[in-house]
Design a protein around this motif. Sequence first.
Motif, PDB file in Angstrom:
ATOM      1  N   TRP A   1       0.847  -1.190   0.000  1.00 18.72           N
ATOM      2  CA  TRP A   1       0.000   0.000   0.000  1.00 18.72           C
ATOM      3  C   TRP A   1       0.889   1.249   0.000  1.00 18.72           C
ATOM      4  O   TRP A   1       1.899   1.288   0.721  1.00 18.72           O
TER       5      TRP A   1
ATOM      6  N   ALA B   1      -0.613  -3.650   6.306  1.00 17.05           N
ATOM      7  CA  ALA B   1      -1.969  -3.266   5.901  1.00 17.05           C
ATOM      8  C   ALA B   1      -2.373  -1.977   6.614  1.00 17.05           C
ATOM      9  O   ALA B   1      -2.057  -1.789   7.791  1.00 17.05           O
TER      10      ALA B   1
ATOM     11  N   THR C   1      -8.682  -3.977   6.207  1.00 21.23           N
ATOM     12  CA  THR C   1      -8.160  -3.973   4.838  1.00 21.23           C
ATOM     13  C   THR C   1      -8.125  -5.371   4.245  1.00 21.23           C
ATOM     14  O   THR C   1      -8.426  -5.560   3.061  1.00 21.23           O
TER      15      THR C   1
ATOM     16  N   GLU D   1      -9.666  -6.584   0.676  1.00 23.70           N
ATOM     17  CA  GLU D   1      -8.810  -7.089  -0.400  1.00 23.70           C
ATOM     18  C   GLU D   1      -9.345  -8.412  -0.953  1.00 23.70           C
ATOM     19  O   GLU D   1      -9.468  -8.591  -2.171  1.00 23.70           O
TER      20      GLU D   1
ATOM     21  N   THR E   1      -3.356  -4.529  -8.249  1.00 23.40           N
ATOM     22  CA  THR E   1      -3.374  -3.067  -8.146  1.00 23.40           C
ATOM     23  C   THR E   1      -2.099  -2.469  -8.710  1.00 23.40           C
ATOM     24  O   THR E   1      -1.055  -3.125  -8.775  1.00 23.40           O
TER      25      THR E   1
ATOM     26  N   THR F   1       1.178  -0.456  -8.246  1.00 21.58           N
ATOM     27  CA  THR F   1       2.082  -0.386  -7.103  1.00 21.58           C
ATOM     28  C   THR F   1       3.232   0.546  -7.452  1.00 21.58           C
ATOM     29  O   THR F   1       4.084   0.210  -8.278  1.00 21.58           O
TER      30      THR F   1
ATOM     31  N   ARG G   1      -6.996   1.254  -4.710  1.00 14.84           N
ATOM     32  CA  ARG G   1      -7.984   0.172  -4.809  1.00 14.84           C
ATOM     33  C   ARG G   1      -9.273   0.632  -5.480  1.00 14.84           C
ATOM     34  O   ARG G   1     -10.361   0.191  -5.144  1.00 14.84           O
TER      35      ARG G   1
END
Length: 607
Positions: free
Chosen positions: A328, A335, A340, A344, A573, A575, A587
């Motif tokens: 993240w 997390a 979270t 996910e 996702t 990154t 997200r």
Amino acid sequence: MNLPTASRQDGTYPRPQQLRAHWADLTGVWSFRHDDADAGLADGWAHGLPDARDIVVPFPPESSASGIDEPGFHPVVWYARTITRDDLAVAGLGTGRPRVILHFGAVDYGAQVWIDGAFVGRHEGGHTPFSFDVTRHVTGGAAHTLVVRAEDDPFDATQPRGKQDWHETPHEIWYRRTTGIWQTVWLEAVPETHIARLRWTQAGPAAVTATLHLDGHVPAGGSARVSLRFDEVSLDTVEVEIAPPARRVDVTVPIARLRNGQAARELLWSPEHPRLIDATVSLRAHDGAVLDAVSSYLGLRTVAVDRGAFLLNGHPYDVRGVLNQGYWPQSHLAAPSYDTHRREVQLIKDLGFTAARIHQKIEDPRFLYWADRLGLLVWAEAPGAYEFSPTAVQRLMREWMDAVERDVSHPSIVTWVPANESWGVQHIADEPAEQAYARALADVTRALDPSRPVISNDGWEHQNSDILSVHDYEGDGAILARTYADEAARRRLLDRMGPAGRRLLVGGAPDHGQPIMLTEFGGITYQPDTERDDSWGYTEAADGDDWIKRITALYDAIRASSFLAGSCYTQFTDTLQETNGLLTAARVPKMPIEDIRAAVTGRRKQR
């Protein structure tokens, strides 16, 4: 016994398959100092930190969520926190629970721990948990100073580090570092004699075995009892006597409902039906008095490979996976919140996937709990080291064995991946020593857990893999379709150089007809909102419609293959500079979820 129901916990407990009624979460604001000169030991920081700053644990100091937000090179850091009487009371210290255990979920990479200046212990391994019995350090006085020193050398290529960059600024596929505490620190009070570890194993088609590792003296005539229930209906209870000085006991519980082959599926776990069996596990004295008790859960399911197929509960199952970095922007490997993990897992399922490959990270057990509960297959993967040397071999082997032992009871985990793309064994195609290491990693995994397939080296250059995985970032669906079309294509893939100029099998490893899976593909860059100058991907889409069209073409090619047994799209996702996610780093889906799901599953939207 007032124990929580393990299969319906809220996702905050750090060890979800071994719950007690009381525990104290020590995360929150701690004191913190960098120690770039490595002077803290000599200067007495083990007694307390001078001129400290505040940090929010468990977020790494490189991250903004920590409040420190200094991503440069700081190889040594220190933490301090007061343990109060209230903390000990919340942890359950009292009559019947006189011992106090201090738990760390993960500290990257090496950790030393003191309480009131007295050395408690040390641990090495940035992704695995460790614990200390601190009873004698905390049972007197009103408050105690807990100090942690963490060391994480950014240039040490023998450390299992995964995607953490050795450059100060992230480049290509590597990300900012996670130093120090990045999972929960917590206290737990336990009885003098207690269950230290618990493991679940299916014992044939109609029974399960609970393996209890014990700490403390078990009195003569003591016993271990295991009770199983599903939907609050009892399945069975078994009690076995423990013969002192045993420190381990196996309790096998028959499940009569599994003997009816037609009715057995009503208890089996799968992504479509993530059924969990609740358990109460207890130690008892000769007179029946409870010495210790924990709440747990398990899932009944089998995984295997046969005749080119991946089998779940004895039947071929299409593994439709997505690569998940577990990273993240605001908190790195940690997390951002307890909830979270649930979000996910649910998002991955909403996008049409049945599996997630956790990439180069040993994920928090609470993510695995939600995968167990909501129904998501997980490929568990070791964070790689980048050097091949005796030190690197020992470090990764030890940390990987600890990870397998920690996570072996989660039904969601269906495949073990101890190495990826020849990281740490860069010359495996020709070097017998590196080939031996890859074989050893796979075989020690099987020794610890013979119930799951193992991949010796995900992507290419396999030794003794149960699944032959391929990484192929061809962006043209028509070309991908030809590469994986039929048996002749399969033979070419094995006999010639594969994608990225790598051989699929090396060191004389034979083709046993193992399943072949495309475990990295896609990687299509699309940035709907912002443009990064350093964006990175394998191919690029012109707009959202083009992006969906490209993803659909790749999946159509996979669906047309006569031999591919599964796939894993890169990636879940964005990154940092990798802008090839299905979702942004925040997200947010880059196109409507139903459009992405239609591309992934092949089930076109209803107009």
